[in-house]
Design a protein around this motif. Sequence first.
Motif, mmCIF file in Angstrom:
data_model
loop_
_atom_site.group_PDB
_atom_site.id
_atom_site.type_symbol
_atom_site.label_atom_id
_atom_site.label_comp_id
_atom_site.label_asym_id
_atom_site.label_seq_id
_atom_site.Cartn_x
_atom_site.Cartn_y
_atom_site.Cartn_z
ATOM 1 N N UNK A 155 -23.035 0.717 -19.536
ATOM 2 C CA UNK A 155 -23.999 1.470 -20.337
ATOM 3 C C UNK A 155 -25.303 0.680 -20.355
ATOM 4 N N UNK A 156 -26.285 1.201 -21.064
ATOM 5 C CA UNK A 156 -27.580 0.531 -21.103
ATOM 6 C C UNK A 156 -27.539 -0.785 -21.864
ATOM 7 N N UNK A 157 -26.435 -1.052 -22.552
ATOM 8 C CA UNK A 157 -26.335 -2.301 -23.315
ATOM 9 C C UNK A 157 -25.154 -3.159 -22.873
ATOM 10 N N UNK A 158 -24.415 -2.745 -21.850
ATOM 11 C CA UNK A 158 -23.261 -3.540 -21.449
ATOM 12 C C UNK A 158 -22.988 -3.421 -19.953
ATOM 13 N N UNK A 159 -22.359 -4.447 -19.420
ATOM 14 C CA UNK A 159 -21.928 -4.501 -18.027
ATOM 15 C C UNK A 159 -20.682 -5.363 -17.961
ATOM 16 N N UNK A 160 -19.941 -5.265 -16.865
ATOM 17 C CA UNK A 160 -18.739 -6.078 -16.727
ATOM 18 C C UNK A 160 -18.526 -6.435 -15.262
ATOM 19 N N UNK A 161 -18.096 -7.666 -14.981
ATOM 20 C CA UNK A 161 -17.801 -8.055 -13.596
ATOM 21 C C UNK A 161 -16.628 -7.243 -13.052
ATOM 22 N N UNK A 162 -16.789 -6.684 -11.861
ATOM 23 C CA UNK A 162 -15.750 -5.873 -11.216
ATOM 24 C C UNK A 162 -15.700 -6.240 -9.738
ATOM 25 N N UNK A 163 -14.714 -5.674 -9.022
ATOM 26 C CA UNK A 163 -14.617 -5.991 -7.594
ATOM 27 C C UNK A 163 -14.062 -4.822 -6.805
ATOM 28 N N UNK A 209 -28.099 -4.037 -9.644
ATOM 29 C CA UNK A 209 -29.534 -3.880 -9.907
ATOM 30 C C UNK A 209 -29.759 -3.114 -11.213
ATOM 31 N N UNK A 210 -28.996 -2.049 -11.422
ATOM 32 C CA UNK A 210 -29.120 -1.284 -12.667
ATOM 33 C C UNK A 210 -28.719 -2.137 -13.870
ATOM 34 N N UNK A 211 -27.657 -2.920 -13.718
ATOM 35 C CA UNK A 211 -27.213 -3.800 -14.805
ATOM 36 C C UNK A 211 -28.268 -4.850 -15.117
ATOM 37 N N UNK A 212 -28.878 -5.404 -14.062
ATOM 38 C CA UNK A 212 -29.887 -6.442 -14.244
ATOM 39 C C UNK A 212 -31.134 -5.905 -14.935
ATOM 40 N N UNK A 213 -31.625 -4.754 -14.491
ATOM 41 C CA UNK A 213 -32.819 -4.169 -15.099
ATOM 42 C C UNK A 213 -32.564 -3.832 -16.565
ATOM 43 N N UNK A 214 -31.382 -3.284 -16.861
ATOM 44 C CA UNK A 214 -31.032 -2.956 -18.234
ATOM 45 C C UNK A 214 -30.925 -4.217 -19.088
ATOM 46 N N UNK A 215 -30.298 -5.268 -18.533
ATOM 47 C CA UNK A 215 -30.152 -6.523 -19.265
ATOM 48 C C UNK A 215 -31.513 -7.175 -19.499
ATOM 49 N N UNK A 216 -32.415 -7.079 -18.511
ATOM 50 C CA UNK A 216 -33.752 -7.657 -18.681
ATOM 51 C C UNK A 216 -34.530 -6.905 -19.765
ATOM 52 N N UNK A 217 -34.404 -5.588 -19.773
ATOM 53 C CA UNK A 217 -35.085 -4.815 -20.811
ATOM 54 C C UNK A 217 -34.602 -5.216 -22.193
ATOM 55 N N UNK A 218 -33.281 -5.361 -22.348
ATOM 56 C CA UNK A 218 -32.726 -5.750 -23.645
ATOM 57 C C UNK A 218 -33.132 -7.173 -24.016
ATOM 58 N N UNK A 219 -33.140 -8.082 -23.021
ATOM 59 C CA UNK A 219 -33.515 -9.473 -23.287
ATOM 60 C C UNK A 219 -34.981 -9.562 -23.707
ATOM 61 N N UNK A 220 -35.861 -8.814 -23.021
ATOM 62 C CA UNK A 220 -37.281 -8.843 -23.366
ATOM 63 C C UNK A 220 -37.540 -8.161 -24.708
ATOM 64 N N UNK A 221 -36.745 -7.137 -25.028
ATOM 65 C CA UNK A 221 -36.874 -6.476 -26.327
ATOM 66 C C UNK A 221 -36.513 -7.443 -27.449
#
Length: 261
Positions: A155-163, A209-221
Amino acid sequence: MRLKSIKNIEKITNTMKIVASTRLNKAQRAMAASRVFNKSDAEFYANAEPEKAESEKTLLVVVSSDKGLCGSIHSQVSKSARRRIDELNGAVDIVTVGDKVKQQLLRTHGDKVKLAFNGIGKEAPNFYEVSLITDEINKLGKYENTEVLYNKFVSSVSFEPSKFSLVDAAAIEKAPGLSKYELENEETSETVAEFSLANSLLTAMAEGYASEVSARRNAMDNASKNAGDMINSYSILYNRTRQAVITNELVDIITGASSLD
């Protein structure tokens, strides 16, 4: 000076949050498109039912990017890679996609890293970029088992390592369900194996890439909010100190005037 410095930092973090928010829609569209291809890939494996071979060594492709300022997204996938390496008793060769994960894995498993790619994460991935990476990976030789480790966008606030777990052309050729498909020549299994790796890499990079952009947005917020709190705190401190100085000066003036009387 400190108050001015924090205000400048707030402007930077707020701008980075706006940029990340703008890029997130594009990243999610690229991720949705890659999932369509990966779904077809998964259906093929479900129908063909290739058996995963017991091999001496596994190729572990760890996908991240070159950019920071996005929370714990790089360290999470690196920790997951280390756990997977321990589970395989170190019988792995590692390929890193992105400088951040490369730097972290080189500190602990430098002898396992056989190939590294950088210049990743500036834009949403495309199949041409992924196919070039796949060609270089194939030059390492044949691996019966290949695993692609990445950050899955939840989601826009979470991600998880997968394979993703992949098999080689020989396993595909021996798959009991391969007869369901009409194959034109004997090289089809080799082509399917290469395309499957490229497909998995594209999905992994798009999800990452989607996880990173979302995480950066949350971190900068969060950074902007913290800077705002510090600005309020230091503004109050500055005003109180300034008022105290003015009050002391007035007291000195009044006291001097009284002594003249």
